[in-house]
Design a protein around this motif. Structure first.
Motif: not given
Length: 361
Positions: A183, A179, A141
């Motif tokens: 996020l 992830a 990311l």
């Protein structure tokens, strides 16, 4: 008093009759002394990852070795220059891949920079699910896709995600799930999660009020492509994708929706990714980068492992669902076979080292 020897598991490539199967051998070796900047950890629980069987099978040049890299336990000794940890501390750590003294053992070594503290309420079993997979999500990311952290409130990348969303393919796996958690912490939505049997778990991670959706890959490629396209806000462009599967038709499905100048990162090194448009910004997420291989991301690993420690303490971050394979080190064979055979879904296999036959304590 610490014993002089310990039990360790070495992973060998399997027989010619079954070339994708590994063989686990348990032996006794001397307990290592941590080098400068290293921590020696008494392993309470070890996690495992698909690469633990794939490296011996597909990268035999590295030779048989202890492939475990997810450590959870208690600091037993520290090397010269270590200032953050002391003997008796509860920690988890990401052992440097393909180096001696991994987590499939009674004691493991890790660098101080990739070791992090555990709050009392985080079990060693939960902690053992975190290091490699969570850091893979971080590298993907924030280093490969260059997406902003929570405190970076204004950036072109944030604006692009907020307009067009971001795909996380393989959302029920540990890397995909971590992830999504990262996020969400960074306030990056909408998240377009692709999953299968693990959809009920993935739905607990998403915020549908922010436009997050989950797409079921079991319905076929056409349905996946349509699901992704329908999830992109009308009139906007999909600019970001994190393919944590990087096999079958995952990335080819993404390319049918991703903007021609979009960004995508994969997790499988050495694979030939065919059909990538020349204008797409593609990359490989290499978690070993936080140990300086192939690029120098020591500082990224250091900062985010401490942020993860804070998240565990404050409750906004947690480990992945897990299953304890019984037998300690004797159970590693079963866990690696299960991973090879695709028997796990939305969970990580972990091993309680004290269950090992002949455990010295």
């Amino acid at each position: 008093m610490m014993p002089k020897t310990m039990k360790t598991a070495t992973i060998f490539k399997g027989p010619e009759s079954d070339p994708t199967r590994v063989r686990v051998e348990i032996s006794d070796i001397e307990i290592p002394t941590p080098k400068d900047g290293q921590v020696l950890i008494k392993v309470i629980v070890s996690g495992t990852n698909p690469k633990d069987w794939k490296v011996p099978v597909y990268m035999p040049a590295f030779g048989p070795h202890n492939t475990g890299d997810d450590v959870a336990g208690i600091v037993a000794a520290v090397g010269k220059g270590v200032t953050e940890f002391k003997v008796g501390d509860r920690v988890a750590a990401f052992h440097e891949m393909r180096t001696p003294f991994g987590s499939f053992a009674e004691y493991a070594v890790a660098w101080e920079t990739t070791t992090f503290s555990l709050p009392d309420h985080t079990s060693f079993e939960e902690a053992a699910t975190i290091p490699l997979a969570a850091m893979t999500a971080v590298v993907g990311l924030h280093a490969r896709l260059n997406l902003p952290s929570r405190w970076e409130t204004q950036s072109a990348e944030r604006e692009a995600v907020e307009k067009g969303g971001i795909v996380v393919y393989g959302a029920a796996g540990a890397v995909g799930a971590f992830a999504i958690k990262l996020l969400s912490r960074a306030n990056l939505h909408p998240i377009i999660a692709i999953a299968g049997k693990g959809i009920p778990f993935v739905e607990t991670l998403l915020d549908m009020t922010r436009g997050d959706v989950v797409v079921d890959y079991r319905k076929g490629d056409d349905a996946v492509v349509k699901g992704i396209a329908d999830a992109v806000p009308k009139g906007q462009k999909l600019m970001y994708a994190f393919d944590t599967v990087s096999s079958n038709n995952s990335y080819t499905n993404i390319f049918k929706v991703l903007d021609l100048r979009g960004h995508i990162t994969f997790v499988l090194p050495g694979k030939k990714y065919e059909g990538i448009p020349e204008t797409v910004n593609d990359s490989i997420t290499t978690v070993g980068s936080v140990h300086g291989k192939p690029d120098d991301l020591w500082d990224l690993g250091y900062v985010y492992f401490r942020l993860i420690s804070l998240g565990l303490k404050q409750g906004w971050f947690s480990g992945h669902p897990y299953e304890v394979i019984p037998g300690g080190l004797q159970g590693v064979q079963q866990g690696l076979d299960n991973l090879r055979d695709g028997k796990n879904s939305a969970l990580k296999y972990v091993y309680r080292i004290e269950e090992t036959e002949g455990y010295s304590g």
